[in-house]
Design a protein around this motif. Sequence first.
Motif, PDB file in Angstrom:
ATOM      1  N   LEU A  25       0.823  -1.210   0.000  1.00 48.34           N
ATOM      2  CA  LEU A  25       0.000   0.000   0.000  1.00 48.34           C
ATOM      3  C   LEU A  25       0.856   1.259   0.000  1.00 48.34           C
ATOM      4  N   ARG A  26       1.945   1.240   0.752  1.00 49.86           N
ATOM      5  CA  ARG A  26       2.820   2.415   0.780  1.00 49.86           C
ATOM      6  C   ARG A  26       3.508   2.608  -0.576  1.00 49.86           C
ATOM      7  N   ALA A  27       3.868   1.510  -1.205  1.00 49.59           N
ATOM      8  CA  ALA A  27       4.448   1.612  -2.544  1.00 49.59           C
ATOM      9  C   ALA A  27       3.418   2.154  -3.524  1.00 49.59           C
ATOM     10  N   ARG A  28       2.184   1.708  -3.359  1.00 49.70           N
ATOM     11  CA  ARG A  28       1.112   2.184  -4.232  1.00 49.70           C
ATOM     12  C   ARG A  28       0.854   3.670  -4.014  1.00 49.70           C
ATOM     13  N   LEU A  29       0.889   4.112  -2.769  1.00 45.48           N
ATOM     14  CA  LEU A  29       0.702   5.536  -2.468  1.00 45.48           C
ATOM     15  C   LEU A  29       1.812   6.374  -3.082  1.00 45.48           C
ATOM     16  N   SER A  30       3.028   5.844  -3.078  1.00 46.71           N
ATOM     17  CA  SER A  30       4.156   6.605  -3.605  1.00 46.71           C
ATOM     18  C   SER A  30       4.055   6.823  -5.109  1.00 46.71           C
ATOM     19  N   GLU A  73      -2.177  14.702  -8.032  1.00 39.52           N
ATOM     20  CA  GLU A  73      -3.112  13.674  -8.484  1.00 39.52           C
ATOM     21  C   GLU A  73      -4.083  13.297  -7.368  1.00 39.52           C
ATOM     22  N   LEU A  74      -3.578  13.219  -6.134  1.00 38.77           N
ATOM     23  CA  LEU A  74      -4.438  12.879  -5.010  1.00 38.77           C
ATOM     24  C   LEU A  74      -5.476  13.970  -4.758  1.00 38.77           C
ATOM     25  N   GLY A  94       4.921  12.785   3.676  1.00 40.20           N
ATOM     26  CA  GLY A  94       5.857  12.347   4.702  1.00 40.20           C
ATOM     27  C   GLY A  94       6.863  11.364   4.156  1.00 40.20           C
ATOM     28  N   PRO A  95       7.661  10.758   5.041  1.00 40.56           N
ATOM     29  CA  PRO A  95       8.729   9.839   4.622  1.00 40.56           C
ATOM     30  C   PRO A  95       8.195   8.471   4.253  1.00 40.56           C
ATOM     31  N   VAL A  96       7.439   8.413   3.117  1.00 38.15           N
ATOM     32  CA  VAL A  96       6.884   7.141   2.656  1.00 38.15           C
ATOM     33  C   VAL A  96       7.898   6.438   1.779  1.00 38.15           C
ATOM     34  N   HIS A  97       8.131   5.169   2.048  1.00 37.77           N
ATOM     35  CA  HIS A  97       9.053   4.378   1.235  1.00 37.77           C
ATOM     36  C   HIS A  97       8.340   3.134   0.757  1.00 37.77           C
ATOM     37  N   PRO A 141      10.117   9.987  -5.017  1.00 34.82           N
ATOM     38  CA  PRO A 141      10.629  11.309  -5.328  1.00 34.82           C
ATOM     39  C   PRO A 141      10.022  12.337  -4.387  1.00 34.82           C
ATOM     40  N   LYS A 142      10.816  13.324  -3.975  1.00 30.64           N
ATOM     41  CA  LYS A 142      10.302  14.371  -3.112  1.00 30.64           C
ATOM     42  C   LYS A 142       9.401  15.306  -3.898  1.00 30.64           C
TER      43      LYS A 142
END
Length: 274
Positions: A97-102, A108-109, A243-246, A253-254
């Motif tokens: 899910l975090r990868a999908r959010l990134s 877009e969100l 935030g710091p999503v990985h 990307p920032k």
Amino acid sequence: MNRDKPGAQRAVFTPVDTLARVDAVVRRLGDAIDLGLLADGEQLPGETELAAQLGVSTVTLREALMALRQQGLVTTRRGRGGGSFVTVPDEPAEDRLRARLSDWSTEELRDLSDHWAAVSGAAARLAAQRTEPQDLRQLNRSLGELTRAEDTAARSRIYGRFHVELAAAAQSARLTKAEVTLQTEVGALMRLVLGEDEYLQDVLDRHRAVIAAVHDGADDRARALAEQCVQTSMTRLIELRLGPVHGARGPRPKEDPHGQRQRSPSRTRPGGGS
């Protein structure tokens, strides 16, 4: 057979978009399972019937079912009494899910938030105009289940189901289908923001207020409350995205606060060039 299903579930089995149809079927059915629209152990329609309902070939459907089996979301049994059956995972795949959010930019969100708020707001307004008080059982049921839900996977499924049921209460097939499509894009991501009990209470209060407005036939109030519910949730998701999503594929990307991806500093080439 499709006409006998509840409005929210009936929208699951409608034709998918023409592009990337295998992925579209996987996403449609996978997120319907995440949302609880398809229950654990429920048998899917036969391949020929399901392919026709989704508007794809049986070859495409079989490829999609294979992908769903690999994800542990579907089990296929052979022989008499066999078929494809839903399997609800015990634990949410938070890394996925975090990868999908990134993969989403905040721009877009925000655009998705506007679209979702418009759909849910319109559904709430029409539901207030068209729904009788005795027809709010499914929404009240979802509110009760969300109150008791303890894990984020269950909370996100019920949260998304509430909005689909709200669209179904509007007695609009197109709005219901649009809500299901939106949930396939963002519904599972709500797991990432529904972990805090304090925020859950805020969601419960908002859902309760929407139901009350629909019950009272207060269409403008119902629309505004539904829009606010969506916008508040999406704001929290955007804050998490900043935030710091990985993800599993490395750091994202920032971005600046306006959703624009920042370029990584270029390496200096020999001789002082860039």
